[in-house]
Design a protein around this motif. Structure first.
Motif, mmCIF file in Angstrom:
data_model
loop_
_atom_site.group_PDB
_atom_site.id
_atom_site.type_symbol
_atom_site.label_atom_id
_atom_site.label_comp_id
_atom_site.label_asym_id
_atom_site.label_seq_id
_atom_site.Cartn_x
_atom_site.Cartn_y
_atom_site.Cartn_z
ATOM 1 N N THR A 70 -89.639 -39.020 68.001
ATOM 2 C CA THR A 70 -88.768 -37.991 68.558
ATOM 3 C C THR A 70 -87.367 -38.552 68.749
ATOM 4 O O THR A 70 -87.190 -39.726 69.037
ATOM 5 C CB THR A 70 -89.278 -37.472 69.918
ATOM 6 N N GLU A 129 -79.099 -36.957 70.070
ATOM 7 C CA GLU A 129 -78.657 -35.678 69.503
ATOM 8 C C GLU A 129 -77.221 -35.379 69.906
ATOM 9 O O GLU A 129 -76.421 -34.939 69.081
ATOM 10 C CB GLU A 129 -79.574 -34.545 69.952
ATOM 11 N N HIS A 149 -88.849 -35.644 65.128
ATOM 12 C CA HIS A 149 -88.855 -34.328 65.758
ATOM 13 C C HIS A 149 -87.623 -34.209 66.647
ATOM 14 O O HIS A 149 -87.369 -35.065 67.481
ATOM 15 C CB HIS A 149 -90.128 -34.145 66.588
ATOM 16 N N THR A 150 -86.849 -33.147 66.454
ATOM 17 C CA THR A 150 -85.654 -32.893 67.251
ATOM 18 C C THR A 150 -85.745 -31.493 67.843
ATOM 19 O O THR A 150 -86.627 -30.712 67.478
ATOM 20 C CB THR A 150 -84.375 -32.992 66.389
ATOM 21 N N SER A 151 -84.797 -31.170 68.691
ATOM 22 C CA SER A 151 -84.762 -29.823 69.252
ATOM 23 C C SER A 151 -84.351 -28.803 68.182
ATOM 24 O O SER A 151 -84.543 -27.613 68.360
ATOM 25 C CB SER A 151 -83.808 -29.762 70.436
ATOM 26 N N TYR A 152 -83.795 -29.276 67.058
ATOM 27 C CA TYR A 152 -83.395 -28.405 65.954
ATOM 28 C C TYR A 152 -84.491 -28.259 64.909
ATOM 29 O O TYR A 152 -84.334 -27.544 63.945
ATOM 30 C CB TYR A 152 -82.131 -28.951 65.278
ATOM 31 N N GLY A 153 -85.585 -28.997 65.055
ATOM 32 C CA GLY A 153 -86.673 -28.987 64.084
ATOM 33 C C GLY A 153 -86.936 -30.389 63.558
ATOM 34 O O GLY A 153 -86.338 -31.361 64.003
ATOM 35 N N ASP A 154 -87.823 -30.503 62.606
ATOM 36 C CA ASP A 154 -88.173 -31.799 62.039
ATOM 37 C C ASP A 154 -87.157 -32.211 60.979
ATOM 38 O O ASP A 154 -86.595 -31.370 60.284
ATOM 39 C CB ASP A 154 -89.561 -31.753 61.393
ATOM 40 N N MET A 155 -86.934 -33.520 60.875
ATOM 41 C CA MET A 155 -86.055 -34.047 59.831
ATOM 42 C C MET A 155 -86.631 -35.363 59.328
ATOM 43 O O MET A 155 -87.280 -36.093 60.071
ATOM 44 C CB MET A 155 -84.637 -34.245 60.338
ATOM 45 N N THR A 212 -90.671 -39.000 59.696
ATOM 46 C CA THR A 212 -90.335 -37.656 60.153
ATOM 47 C C THR A 212 -90.044 -37.714 61.644
ATOM 48 O O THR A 212 -90.876 -38.151 62.428
ATOM 49 C CB THR A 212 -91.487 -36.676 59.877
#
Length: 88
Positions: free
Chosen positions: A72, A78, A43-49, A41
């Motif tokens: 992250t 990104e 973590h991005t600025s758009y949410g988790d993926m 998993t």
């Protein structure tokens, strides 16, 4: 979409590490081979993926794009992924 791009790059990294592409067994010159994927998993600025990280049998593959224990996605990754998505 960004996870697809990252997974594609990771698969290419493993191809380069092993010296042959996924379905090119005739050019395989190593006893090491693919051994599935593990989920991570990010973590991005758009949410988790969730990202599938490829593995090799001997455990020698060290991903360069997403390092071990990294969770992250950097701003630089990104931005590059966003540019790739715009080209498609």
């Amino acid at each position: 979409m960004m996870s697809s791009i990252l997974e594609g790059v990771l698969d290419e990294e493993l191809d380069k590490e092993l010296g042959y592409s996924k379905y090119d067994y005739r050019n395989k010159k190593t006893d090491n081979s693919r051994n599935g994927h593990s989920k991570k998993t990010m973590h991005t600025s758009y949410g988790d993926m969730d990202v599938s990280i490829p593995r090799d049998r001997n455990g020698e593959y060290e991903p360069q794009l997403i390092k071990k224990y990294q969770n992250t996605v950097t701003q630089d990754m990104e931005e590059k992924s966003f540019l790739c998505m715009q080209k498609e």
